[in-house]
Design a protein around this motif. Sequence first.
Motif, PDB file in Angstrom:
ATOM      1  N   ILE A  73       6.055  13.408  -1.382  1.00 26.59           N
ATOM      2  CA  ILE A  73       4.949  12.498  -1.680  1.00 26.59           C
ATOM      3  C   ILE A  73       5.355  11.082  -1.281  1.00 26.59           C
ATOM      4  O   ILE A  73       6.504  10.696  -1.476  1.00 26.59           O
ATOM      5  CB  ILE A  73       4.621  12.516  -3.189  1.00 26.59           C
ATOM      6  N   ALA A  74       4.414  10.331  -0.753  1.00 21.12           N
ATOM      7  CA  ALA A  74       4.630   8.905  -0.506  1.00 21.12           C
ATOM      8  C   ALA A  74       3.627   8.130  -1.350  1.00 21.12           C
ATOM      9  O   ALA A  74       2.436   8.444  -1.352  1.00 21.12           O
ATOM     10  CB  ALA A  74       4.443   8.565   0.966  1.00 21.12           C
ATOM     11  N   VAL A  75       4.130   7.148  -2.075  1.00 18.51           N
ATOM     12  CA  VAL A  75       3.283   6.242  -2.841  1.00 18.51           C
ATOM     13  C   VAL A  75       3.378   4.889  -2.143  1.00 18.51           C
ATOM     14  O   VAL A  75       4.465   4.330  -2.008  1.00 18.51           O
ATOM     15  CB  VAL A  75       3.737   6.132  -4.312  1.00 18.51           C
ATOM     16  N   VAL A  76       2.234   4.398  -1.681  1.00 19.09           N
ATOM     17  CA  VAL A  76       2.186   3.137  -0.946  1.00 19.09           C
ATOM     18  C   VAL A  76       1.528   2.083  -1.836  1.00 19.09           C
ATOM     19  O   VAL A  76       0.368   2.236  -2.222  1.00 19.09           O
ATOM     20  CB  VAL A  76       1.404   3.283   0.377  1.00 19.09           C
ATOM     21  N   VAL A  77       2.290   1.044  -2.156  1.00 15.39           N
ATOM     22  CA  VAL A  77       1.771  -0.035  -2.992  1.00 15.39           C
ATOM     23  C   VAL A  77       1.326  -1.159  -2.063  1.00 15.39           C
ATOM     24  O   VAL A  77       2.138  -1.916  -1.536  1.00 15.39           O
ATOM     25  CB  VAL A  77       2.849  -0.540  -3.985  1.00 15.39           C
ATOM     26  N   PHE A  78       0.014  -1.253  -1.860  1.00 11.90           N
ATOM     27  CA  PHE A  78      -0.544  -2.322  -1.038  1.00 11.90           C
ATOM     28  C   PHE A  78      -0.666  -3.576  -1.895  1.00 11.90           C
ATOM     29  O   PHE A  78      -1.275  -3.553  -2.955  1.00 11.90           O
ATOM     30  CB  PHE A  78      -1.920  -1.939  -0.492  1.00 11.90           C
ATOM     31  N   SER A  79      -0.085  -4.656  -1.420  1.00 13.39           N
ATOM     32  CA  SER A  79      -0.129  -5.926  -2.129  1.00 13.39           C
ATOM     33  C   SER A  79      -0.557  -7.014  -1.155  1.00 13.39           C
ATOM     34  O   SER A  79      -0.699  -6.766   0.053  1.00 13.39           O
ATOM     35  CB  SER A  79       1.242  -6.238  -2.731  1.00 13.39           C
ATOM     36  N   GLU A  80      -0.737  -8.204  -1.654  1.00 14.68           N
ATOM     37  CA  GLU A  80      -1.303  -9.293  -0.867  1.00 14.68           C
ATOM     38  C   GLU A  80      -0.582  -9.536   0.463  1.00 14.68           C
ATOM     39  O   GLU A  80      -1.211  -9.769   1.486  1.00 14.68           O
ATOM     40  CB  GLU A  80      -1.315 -10.578  -1.692  1.00 14.68           C
ATOM     41  N   ASN A  81       0.741  -9.473   0.475  1.00 15.13           N
ATOM     42  CA  ASN A  81       1.500  -9.780   1.686  1.00 15.13           C
ATOM     43  C   ASN A  81       2.037  -8.545   2.412  1.00 15.13           C
ATOM     44  O   ASN A  81       2.865  -8.676   3.311  1.00 15.13           O
ATOM     45  CB  ASN A  81       2.657 -10.728   1.335  1.00 15.13           C
ATOM     46  N   TYR A  82       1.574  -7.370   2.027  1.00 16.73           N
ATOM     47  CA  TYR A  82       2.067  -6.128   2.622  1.00 16.73           C
ATOM     48  C   TYR A  82       1.947  -6.148   4.152  1.00 16.73           C
ATOM     49  O   TYR A  82       2.884  -5.830   4.869  1.00 16.73           O
ATOM     50  CB  TYR A  82       1.298  -4.930   2.042  1.00 16.73           C
ATOM     51  N   ALA A  83       0.787  -6.548   4.651  1.00 18.30           N
ATOM     52  CA  ALA A  83       0.538  -6.502   6.095  1.00 18.30           C
ATOM     53  C   ALA A  83       1.263  -7.593   6.874  1.00 18.30           C
ATOM     54  O   ALA A  83       1.301  -7.546   8.106  1.00 18.30           O
ATOM     55  CB  ALA A  83      -0.964  -6.576   6.373  1.00 18.30           C
ATOM     56  N   GLU A  84       1.862  -8.553   6.194  1.00 17.56           N
ATOM     57  CA  GLU A  84       2.657  -9.565   6.899  1.00 17.56           C
ATOM     58  C   GLU A  84       3.958  -8.980   7.439  1.00 17.56           C
ATOM     59  O   GLU A  84       4.542  -9.513   8.376  1.00 17.56           O
ATOM     60  CB  GLU A  84       2.975 -10.736   5.966  1.00 17.56           C
TER      61      GLU A  84
END
Length: 167
Positions: A73-84
Motif C-alpha cells: 500500500i502507498a499512502v500519499v499525503v498531499f500538502s501545500e508544498n508537495y508539488a514544489e
Amino acid sequence: MDTSTTSSSSSFKRWKYDVYLSFRGEDTRMNFTDHLYFALKDAGVNVFIDDDGLRRGASMENDLNQAIQGSKIAVVVFSENYAESRWCLDELAKIMECRRTLGQLVFPIFYRVDPSDVTNQTGSFGTAFLKHEQRPQEEVKEKLQLWRKALTEAAQLFDPSLGNADR
C-alpha cells in the motif's frame, strides 16, 4: 509437475512493507505524518518512511524505488508544498506506475489542500508547476506530463468525478 501449484506460487507477491508513506517533509514530517507513522507502527503495520538522514542522489532514488515497489500500500499525503518537490513528484509517478503494474493500493490524503487543486494543478499545485515549467532542464520538461497525470490519477482515487468537466 502440478502446474496449478506452480502458477499459484509464482503469482504470490511477497511485500517487504505493508505501507509506503509519501509526503513533503517540511510540510508534515513533524506533525501529521509522524503521528500517522507511529499510529500505524503501534498497530503492527510495517511502514516505510524516508529519513532525513538518507543520502541524496541516484542510490537514494534506487532505494526509494525499491521500497515503493516492495510496498503493498502507498499512502500519499498531499500538502501545500508537495508539488514544489521534484523528488515527491517522481515518487508519486513511481507509486502510480506500481498501482497499474503491481496492483499496489494507493490512498491519497489531502492535508490542508483541496483535492481539486491536486487534480487540476491549481492553487499551490498550479504555482509549483509554473515554477517547474520555467526551469531550463530538459528532464524536468519531459516529466511535467508524467507528473500531471500522476497527480490527477491519485486525486481521482479519492473522488472519481474530480476533473470531470461533464459533472
